[in-house]
Every structure is written in C-alpha cells, then in structure tokens.
Write an enzyme that holds these catalytic residues in place. Structure first.
Site, PDB file in Angstrom:
ATOM      1  N   CYS A 175       0.645  -1.474   0.009  1.00 25.64           N
ATOM      2  CA  CYS A 175       0.106   0.051   0.081  1.00 25.64           C
ATOM      3  C   CYS A 175       0.732   1.196  -0.129  1.00 25.64           C
ATOM      4  O   CYS A 175       0.414   2.160  -0.694  1.00 25.64           O
ATOM      5  CB  CYS A 175      -1.001  -0.016   1.128  1.00 25.64           C
ATOM      6  SG  CYS A 175      -2.271  -1.250   1.131  1.00 25.64           S
ATOM      7  N   VAL A 176       2.072   1.296   0.623  1.00 32.00           N
ATOM      8  CA  VAL A 176       2.620   2.520   0.880  1.00 32.00           C
ATOM      9  C   VAL A 176       3.457   2.579  -0.727  1.00 32.00           C
ATOM     10  O   VAL A 176       3.431   3.846  -1.243  1.00 32.00           O
ATOM     11  CB  VAL A 176       4.161   2.356   1.816  1.00 32.00           C
ATOM     12  CG1 VAL A 176       4.879   3.461   1.556  1.00 32.00           C
ATOM     13  CG2 VAL A 176       3.251   2.517   3.171  1.00 32.00           C
TER      14      VAL A 176
END
Length: 240
Positions: A175-176
């Site tokens: 996600c990052v």
C-alpha cells in the site's frame, strides 16, 4: 527470525544495494524529485488492524511501537503547527462474504484476507489512537492497495494546492509503495518517510525504500521532514 539472521539479511541487502547503486548511477537513476512548496502528510493504513497485535495484517510490532508511531507523532505535531493538510488512510469493506454475488472486495480477497476488515467493526479500521485524527484532518477509506486508486485523494490534494506528499505507513511492499508510485504518476512529489514505514516481512522495508528512492520518490528521515515543514512555517511567518 533471530537477531543473527536479521543481521545476515541486512548484510546481504546492503551488498545488493551497493552493487545496484553503482549500476543505477551509471545509467542515470536515483535523481531527486525534491520537496515542493506545499506538502500534505498521507498516512497509509496506520489503523488498528495493522498497528496492533493479533490481526492477520499486523506489522512488525517492535518497529511499530518504537519507531513508526513516535515518528508519526513528531510529523503530526509539525504539520499541525504549520496548519498543513493531513490525510489518514484506512481500508475496510462493506460486503465481506466471499461467497456473495457482489462484493466491494473485488478480487483481492482471492489473494489476501481483506474480508477480516469489516466496515461494521470500526475498531479494526479506526486509526490508531496514538496518532488519531484531530479536527480538520481527513480520514480516507480505500478499497485497493493505492491510496489514489478509485479514491478522491488526488482531487482533494489539488484543490488544496498540494504539490508534495510525505508518505508514511504500511506496508512498504504494497500500500505504501503503490501510493507513492501513483502519487508521482498523478504529478505529486513523493517523499517516503523512512522511519515511519513498516511491513510484516523482514527486509521488505529496506528493499522497497531502496527501490523507491531509485525510481519513484525521495526517501527522507523524520528529522529531515520535520525540518522541511518547520522551515515552511517559519518562512510563512517571516513573510507576513
């Protein structure tokens, strides 16, 4: 993994990074995107299902408690003092029955247990109370890895004159990383805040931050990011 195993992994990764750095620099990679004029803090999935123990998505607890949360507290203090935008991102689903004819999980539940993050169980997807949103900060609910994919994030940032995103959170490999990749694709300067990014898998943070720094954004420490934000605030006061 034991401390000895971790040290050996770190040694092997550093050797790979050193060799890759030589290759990248010879070919013109690792350029700097730099800080812009107006940043926003985009905190990805620092919600209880990721930050607290006992969940499928729980990340490295020692790093979470000793580095990520304290680092986030410093960043939040700086952003709040400077009156700059803060977006807290979390993930949850309304239809978590994997056998349902229709679900907002899409196909992702066929790979990872996103069905556990049920919208009805707010405690799971609520932002960790140690870094909880305050009045004037926005909580964005996403359904996919990237904070940009299918959300209002880019529009909100542009409407508020943001040109730089300081990205924190979990996980480095998903996600990052996807948020940073989509961020630069959408025209924002991504800064990955090294001390405030975590994962579940040993080595994942180091490898992904190395690769992000080579191709998609700049990797900076909490101290560098706080100094940047405080510098902007001081310059604004001086100009008034």
């Amino acid at each position: 993994m034991s401390d000895i195993d971790n040290r050996e992994l770190d040694r092997m990764l550093q050797a790979a990074f050193d060799a890759s750095t030589r290759l990248y620099q010879e070919r013109g990679f690792q350029r700097r995107v730099g800080f812009g004029k107006r940043p926003a803090l985009v905190s990805v999935d620092l919600a209880n299902a990721w930050t607290r123990p006992g969940n499928p998505f729980t990340c490295d607890q020692q790093k979470m408690d000793d580095e990520i949360i304290p680092g986030m507290q410093k960043l939040l203090a700086a952003f709040r003092a400077a009156h700059l935008p803060v977006i807290h991102v979390t993930t949850a689903y309304e239809i978590t029955d994997r056998n349902a004819e229709f679900t907002d999980m899409g196909l992702w539940h066929n790979k990872i247990p996103v069905d556990v993050v049920d919208l009805k169980n707010k405690e799971l997807w609520a932002i960790d109370s140690r870094i909880a949103p305050v009045k004037g900060e926005y909580t964005l609910l996403k359904k996919r890895a990237s904070s940009f994919h299918g959300t209002e994030l880019a529009g909100i940032l542009r409407a508020n004159g943001v040109d730089t995103i300081l990205v924190t959170g979990v996980t480095a490999c998903a996600c990052v990383r996807q948020t940073i990749c989509d961020g630069i694709a959408d025209g924002f300067r991504p800064i990955a805040v090294r001390d405030c990014i975590g994962d579940r898998v040993p080595g994942a943070v180091a490898w992904n931050l190395f690769d992000i720094d080579a191709k998609f954004g700049d990797v900076k420490s909490v101290e560098e990011c706080v100094a940047y934000v405080e510098g902007l605030a001081a310059a604004r006061v001086a100009a008034e």
